[in-house]
Design an enzyme around this catalytic site. Structure first.
Site, PDB file in Angstrom:
ATOM      1  N   LYS A   1       0.695  -1.167  -0.059  1.00  0.00           N
ATOM      2  CA  LYS A   1       0.092   0.135  -0.054  1.00  0.00           C
ATOM      3  C   LYS A   1       0.901   1.298   0.158  1.00  0.00           C
ATOM      4  O   LYS A   1       1.571   1.540   0.894  1.00  0.00           O
ATOM      5  CB  LYS A   1      -0.911   0.071   1.250  1.00  0.00           C
ATOM      6  CG  LYS A   1      -1.867   1.178   1.161  1.00  0.00           C
ATOM      7  CD  LYS A   1      -2.331   1.619   2.663  1.00  0.00           C
ATOM      8  CE  LYS A   1      -1.386   2.428   3.330  1.00  0.00           C
ATOM      9  NZ  LYS A   1      -1.443   4.052   2.832  1.00  0.00           N
TER      10      LYS A   1
ATOM     11  N   CYS B   1      14.949  10.483   4.209  1.00  0.00           N
ATOM     12  CA  CYS B   1      14.968  10.209   5.704  1.00  0.00           C
ATOM     13  C   CYS B   1      16.385  10.132   6.100  1.00  0.00           C
ATOM     14  O   CYS B   1      16.656  10.819   7.306  1.00  0.00           O
ATOM     15  CB  CYS B   1      14.598   8.688   5.824  1.00  0.00           C
ATOM     16  SG  CYS B   1      15.518   7.595   4.703  1.00  0.00           S
TER      17      CYS B   1
ATOM     18  N   GLU C   1      12.690  16.615  13.022  1.00  0.00           N
ATOM     19  CA  GLU C   1      12.860  16.326  11.784  1.00  0.00           C
ATOM     20  C   GLU C   1      12.195  17.194  10.943  1.00  0.00           C
ATOM     21  O   GLU C   1      10.905  17.083  11.036  1.00  0.00           O
ATOM     22  CB  GLU C   1      12.579  14.843  11.395  1.00  0.00           C
ATOM     23  CG  GLU C   1      12.849  14.271  10.101  1.00  0.00           C
ATOM     24  CD  GLU C   1      12.303  13.039   9.708  1.00  0.00           C
ATOM     25  OE1 GLU C   1      10.976  12.700  10.017  1.00  0.00           O
ATOM     26  OE2 GLU C   1      12.885  12.272   8.999  1.00  0.00           O
TER      27      GLU C   1
ATOM     28  N   GLY D   1       4.993   4.576  12.820  1.00  0.00           N
ATOM     29  CA  GLY D   1       5.849   3.368  13.261  1.00  0.00           C
ATOM     30  C   GLY D   1       5.258   2.916  14.594  1.00  0.00           C
ATOM     31  O   GLY D   1       5.387   1.591  14.570  1.00  0.00           O
TER      32      GLY D   1
ATOM     33  N   GLU E   1      11.345   1.369   9.145  1.00  0.00           N
ATOM     34  CA  GLU E   1      12.169   2.373   8.827  1.00  0.00           C
ATOM     35  C   GLU E   1      11.630   3.521   9.055  1.00  0.00           C
ATOM     36  O   GLU E   1      10.645   4.010   8.371  1.00  0.00           O
ATOM     37  CB  GLU E   1      12.524   2.294   7.160  1.00  0.00           C
ATOM     38  CG  GLU E   1      13.420   0.905   7.013  1.00  0.00           C
ATOM     39  CD  GLU E   1      14.437   0.992   7.262  1.00  0.00           C
ATOM     40  OE1 GLU E   1      15.144   1.858   7.974  1.00  0.00           O
ATOM     41  OE2 GLU E   1      15.365   0.028   6.952  1.00  0.00           O
TER      42      GLU E   1
ATOM     43  N   GLY F   1       8.034   5.076   7.415  1.00  0.00           N
ATOM     44  CA  GLY F   1       7.256   6.324   7.481  1.00  0.00           C
ATOM     45  C   GLY F   1       7.601   6.880   8.457  1.00  0.00           C
ATOM     46  O   GLY F   1       9.080   6.855   9.217  1.00  0.00           O
ATOM     47  N   SER F   2       6.632   7.864   9.198  1.00  0.00           N
ATOM     48  CA  SER F   2       7.201   8.701  10.378  1.00  0.00           C
ATOM     49  C   SER F   2       7.333   7.739  11.488  1.00  0.00           C
ATOM     50  O   SER F   2       6.771   6.489  11.838  1.00  0.00           O
ATOM     51  CB  SER F   2       6.197   9.407  10.530  1.00  0.00           C
ATOM     52  OG  SER F   2       4.844   8.881  10.700  1.00  0.00           O
ATOM     53  N   THR F   3       8.037   8.229  12.412  1.00  0.00           N
ATOM     54  CA  THR F   3       8.202   7.344  13.720  1.00  0.00           C
ATOM     55  C   THR F   3       6.808   7.332  14.580  1.00  0.00           C
ATOM     56  O   THR F   3       6.530   6.336  15.129  1.00  0.00           O
ATOM     57  CB  THR F   3       9.244   8.149  14.723  1.00  0.00           C
ATOM     58  OG1 THR F   3      10.530   8.282  13.996  1.00  0.00           O
ATOM     59  CG2 THR F   3       9.389   7.826  15.962  1.00  0.00           C
TER      60      THR F   3
HETATM   61  P1  NAD Z   1       3.653   8.579   7.473  1.00  0.00           P
HETATM   62  O1  NAD Z   1       3.879   7.781   8.822  1.00  0.00           O
HETATM   63  O2  NAD Z   1       2.669   9.736   7.612  1.00  0.00           O
HETATM   64  O3  NAD Z   1       2.862   7.646   6.508  1.00  0.00           O
HETATM   65  C1  NAD Z   1       3.543   6.470   6.102  1.00  0.00           C
HETATM   66  C2  NAD Z   1       2.610   5.530   5.233  1.00  0.00           C
HETATM   67  O4  NAD Z   1       1.843   4.880   6.549  1.00  0.00           O
HETATM   68  C3  NAD Z   1       1.536   5.923   4.291  1.00  0.00           C
HETATM   69  O5  NAD Z   1       1.270   4.766   3.515  1.00  0.00           O
HETATM   70  C4  NAD Z   1       0.597   6.026   5.355  1.00  0.00           C
HETATM   71  O6  NAD Z   1      -0.954   5.970   4.870  1.00  0.00           O
HETATM   72  C5  NAD Z   1       0.482   4.974   6.271  1.00  0.00           C
HETATM   73  N1  NAD Z   1      -0.046   4.936   7.526  1.00  0.00           N
HETATM   74  C6  NAD Z   1      -0.618   6.055   8.245  1.00  0.00           C
HETATM   75  N2  NAD Z   1      -1.253   6.079   9.262  1.00  0.00           N
HETATM   76  C7  NAD Z   1      -1.049   4.334   9.685  1.00  0.00           C
HETATM   77  C8  NAD Z   1      -1.382   3.705  10.529  1.00  0.00           C
HETATM   78  N3  NAD Z   1      -1.805   3.687  11.664  1.00  0.00           N
HETATM   79  N4  NAD Z   1      -1.001   2.151  10.490  1.00  0.00           N
HETATM   80  C9  NAD Z   1      -0.479   1.945   9.376  1.00  0.00           C
HETATM   81  N5  NAD Z   1      -0.132   2.573   8.462  1.00  0.00           N
HETATM   82  C10 NAD Z   1      -0.472   3.879   8.383  1.00  0.00           C
HETATM   83  O7  NAD Z   1       4.801   9.042   6.829  1.00  0.00           O
HETATM   84  P2  NAD Z   1       5.153   9.995   5.507  1.00  0.00           P
HETATM   85  O8  NAD Z   1       4.764  11.440   5.863  1.00  0.00           O
HETATM   86  O9  NAD Z   1       4.438   9.476   4.327  1.00  0.00           O
HETATM   87  O10 NAD Z   1       6.595   9.777   5.208  1.00  0.00           O
HETATM   88  C11 NAD Z   1       7.506  10.838   5.839  1.00  0.00           C
HETATM   89  C12 NAD Z   1       8.283  10.136   7.128  1.00  0.00           C
HETATM   90  O11 NAD Z   1       8.714   8.826   6.410  1.00  0.00           O
HETATM   91  C13 NAD Z   1       9.541  10.905   7.541  1.00  0.00           C
HETATM   92  O12 NAD Z   1       9.442  10.829   8.771  1.00  0.00           O
HETATM   93  C14 NAD Z   1      10.678  10.170   7.022  1.00  0.00           C
HETATM   94  O13 NAD Z   1      11.800  10.260   7.931  1.00  0.00           O
HETATM   95  C15 NAD Z   1      10.242   8.637   7.197  1.00  0.00           C
HETATM   96  N6  NAD Z   1      10.937   8.043   6.125  1.00  0.00           N
HETATM   97  C16 NAD Z   1      11.818   6.934   6.606  1.00  0.00           C
HETATM   98  C17 NAD Z   1      12.698   6.128   5.615  1.00  0.00           C
HETATM   99  C18 NAD Z   1      13.656   5.103   6.358  1.00  0.00           C
HETATM  100  O14 NAD Z   1      13.969   4.445   5.491  1.00  0.00           O
HETATM  101  N7  NAD Z   1      14.153   5.440   7.465  1.00  0.00           N
HETATM  102  C19 NAD Z   1      12.633   6.465   4.286  1.00  0.00           C
HETATM  103  C20 NAD Z   1      11.672   7.189   3.761  1.00  0.00           C
HETATM  104  C21 NAD Z   1      11.017   8.128   4.609  1.00  0.00           C
END
Ligand code: NAD
Length: 468
Positions: free
Chosen positions: A165, A272, A369, A221, A238, A216-218
Site C-alpha cells: 500500500k 529520511c 525532523e 511506526g 524504517e 514512514g514517520s516515527t
Molecule cells: P507516515 O507515517 O505519515 O505515512 C507512511 C505510510 O503509513 C503511508 O502509506 C500512510 O498511509 C500509512 N499509515 C498512516 N497511518 C497508519 C497506521 N496507523 N497504520 C499503518 N499505516 C499507516 O509518513 P510519511 O509522511 O508518508 O513519510 C515521511 C516520514 O517517513 C518521515 O518521517 C521520514 O523520515 C520517514 N522515512 C523513513 C525512511 C527510512 O528508511 N528510515 C525512508 C523514507 C521516509
C-alpha cells in the site's frame, strides 16, 4: 485510471480519492479507495499464492529478473507519473525507478548459502531460512518506487507474497508498477492496493499477514508496532531521522560545500537520511554558511516537468505547512536566513532552499525532523560537545563527519549513534548490498543486503543423527 491489482487482475473501483499535483496544489487524478472486502480479498489471494511461490527458488529468481527487465523498459512511461504525483524533477524520477531495477537485479542474483553447522560422524545440523507468508508493505511519499522495491524484491526473493500500500499522496506509480509486473509474476504474488491512512491501520491488524514492513514517520511506526504486537507479527520499521553532519576544524568549507549541500537538499530535503543539522567549528562557521547559502540561492526550483529544474515543490500541503512553520519559528527565535526563509510566491508547494544561522539546539528545527529544504548550521567550540549534541537526539538514522584527516574523522564517526555513518560524504552506504536501518527512534530491523532479506524469514534448524 490506474487500478488496484489483486490476484493478477485489475480490481473494479468501488470509490476514489483525489491525488494532487504538488506543482499546482490542484487534484489531477483519482486513485481507487480499497474497501475492507477488497483488502480481505488481497490478503487471502496472497496467502493462496504463497503455497506455491515459496517452493521454487529458481522460479522466483527468474521472475525477479523478468520484473527488472519490465520495469527498466517502462522507466520512460512511469517517470512522468512519478513526477506528477511526487513533484521531483523528471531526471530524479527516472533515476528513482532505475534504482528500483537495480534492487530487483541484486536480489535476483543473491545466492543464499546453505548454512551447515555440523556434518560429521555424530550427525548433521543445518540452518534454513523459511519465508514468513504474506507481507504487508506500507510506504511513504518521498521515494514511493524505491522504498516499495526495498520491500518487494527481498520479500519475494525469500519466498513470501506481498500486499503493498503506497502513501495516499503518491499512489499512482505504485499502482502502475502493480499493473506492469503482472506480466512477469504469477497471479497473487504481488498485490497493490491504495487508500487513505486507515487502510494502513487495517493492514496492520489484519489476521493474514505474518509481517509488516513499514517505512514512514516515527509516530506512525509506533502505531504499527503496537498493532502488530497482539498477533506477534514480525515488523521492520524504517522511520524518521534528524541526521547530523559534523564538520571538523581542518575541513575546507568551499571544498565540502557541494556534497554537503546536496546531502541536505536532494529531493527537497524529503529524504529520511538527509543531513538535517550541521555542526561547524566557530572559526569555519561563517564561511561554511556562506558557501551553503550561495548554493541554495543558485539552485533552480521549478515544476518537476520544467527543463533544468533541480528541485521541485514539497510533496504535500501538511509537509509544506510544517516546513513553513519550523522556519518561521526559528526566525522568531532570532535565527537568520542566510538564504531563503519563505515559500516561493507561486501556486503549489514551492519553498525557497533555506540555510539558517544564529541558532542552536533547543530550537524546533534543530531538535525535530524538518524533512524539507531548510538546513540549520550550528556553531560549536568544543568537538566533544558537538558529538554529545549530535547524539542527544532520540533519532539515530545516519550521520557524517567531514575532515581531510581520515583517522581523526573515523574516530569521531565511531562515537556517533546511527545506523550508518559516512566520512566526507553523507549517505554513501545506501546500496542494495549494505544494511540500512536506524538506531533508537529511527527504526527496528534493517532493509537491504542479505540482512534485509533475512528479515523476511524465520530461522529453522534441521537436525538428524548420523546414519548407522
Ligand atoms: P507516515 O507515517 O505519515 O505515512 C507512511 C505510510 O503509513 C503511508 O502509506 C500512510 O498511509 C500509512 N499509515 C498512516 N497511518 C497508519 C497506521 N496507523 N497504520 C499503518 N499505516 C499507516 O509518513 P510519511 O509522511 O508518508 O513519510 C515521511 C516520514 O517517513 C518521515 O518521517 C521520514 O523520515 C520517514 N522515512 C523513513 C525512511 C527510512 O528508511 N528510515 C525512508 C523514507 C521516509
Amino acid at each position: 485510471m490506474h487500478q488496484m491489482t489483486i490476484g493478477g487482475k485489475p480490481v473494479p473501483v468501488a470509490g476514489t480519492f483525489d491525488v494532487t499535483d504538488p506543482a499546482t496544489g490542484e487534484p489531477f487524478a483519482q486513485a481507487p479507495d480499497c474497501t475492507p472486502d477488497q483488502l480481505d480479498h488481497a490478503m487471502n489471494t496472497a496467502a493462496e499464492a504463497f503455497r506455491t511461490w515459496r517452493r521454487d527458488d529458481r522460479t522466483r529468481r527468474e521472475a525477479l529478473r523478468g520484473a527488472a527487465d519490465a520495469l527498466e523498459a517502462a522507466i520512460g512511461r512511469l517517470a512522468p507519473l512519478l513526477t506528477a504525483e511526487q513533484g521531483k524533477p523528471l531526471k530524479d524520477a527516472r533515476s528513482e525507478i532505475a534504482g528500483a531495477v537495480v534492487w530487483l537485479r541484486y536480489y535476483a542474483d543473491l545466492e543464499l548459502p546453505r548454512e551447515i553447522v555440523q556434518d560429521d560422524a555424530r550427525g548433521h545440523a543445518e540452518i534454513v531460512r523459511r519465508p514468513l507468508g504474506v507481507v504487508a508493505a506500507i510506504t511513504p511519499w518521498n521515494f514511493p518506487v524505491t522504498l516499495a522495491m526495498w520491500k518487494i524484491a527481498p520479500a519475494l526473493r525469500a519466498g513470501n507474497t506481498v500486499v503493498v500500500k503506497p502513501s495516499p499522496y503518491t499512489p499512482l506509480t505504485t499502482l502502475a508498477l502493480g499493473e506492469l509486473l503482472q506480466e512477469v509474476l504469477p497471479p497473487g504474488v504481488l498485490n497493490v492496493i491504495s487508500g487513505r491512512d486507515p487502510l494502513g491501520a487495517l493492514m496492520t491488524t489484519h489476521p493474514v499477514p505474518r509481517k509488516i514492513s513499514f517505512t514512514g514517520s516515527t509516530a506512525t511506526g509506533r502505531r504499527v508496532a503496537a498493532a502488530a504486537a497482539d498477533d506477534l507479527k514480525r515488523v521492520t520499521l524504517e522511520l524518521g531521522g534528524n541526521d547530523p553532519a559534523i564538520v571538523l576544524d581542518d575541513a575546507d568549507p568551499e571544498q565540502i560545500a557541494d556534497r554537503l549541500f546536496w546531502a541536505a537538499f536532494r529531493n527537497n530535503g524529503q529524504v529520511c537520511l538527509a543531513v538535517k543539522r550541521v555542526y561547524a567549528p566557530e572559526h569555519l562557521h561563517a564561511d561554511l554558511v556562506e558557501a551553503l547559502a550561495a548554493r541554495a540561492r543558485s539552485v533552480r526550483v521549478d515544476a518537476g516537468t520544467a527543463e533544468g529544474a533541480q528541485l521541485g515543490p514539497l510533496n504535500n500541503r501538511p509537509q509544506f505547512d510544517r516546513v513553513t512553520d519550523l522556519v518561521a519559528d526559528a526566525l522568531r527565535q532570532g535565527a537568520l536566513a542566510a538564504a531563503g526563509g519563505a515559500p516561493l510566491d507561486r501556486p503549489g508547494y514551492f519553498y525557497q532552499p533555506t540555510v539558517l544561522t544564529g541558532l542552536t539546539d533547543g530550537t524546533r528545527i534543530v531538535d525535530e525532523e524538518q524533512f524539507g529544504p531548510a538546513l540549520p548550521v550550528i556553531a560549536y567550540r568544543d568537538l566533544a560537545d558537538a558529538v554529545e549534541r549530535a547524539n542527544a537526539s532520540p533519532y539515530g538514522l545516519t550521520a557524517s563527519v567531514w575532515s581531510p584527516d581520515l583517522d581523526r574523522a573515523g574516530q569521531v564517526a565511531a562515537e556517533l549513534e546511527a545506523g550508518q555513518v559516512s566520512v566526507n560524504v553523507h549517505g554513501l552506504g545506501v546500496r542494495p548490498d549494505l544494511p540500512f536501518g536506524g538506531h533508537k527512534w529511527s527504526g527496528l530491523g534493517v532493509e537491504n543486503g542479505p540482512w534485509g532479506l533475512y528479515g523476511f524469514t524465520d530461522l529453522q534448524v534441521l537436525t538428524r543423527p548420523a546414519q548407522p
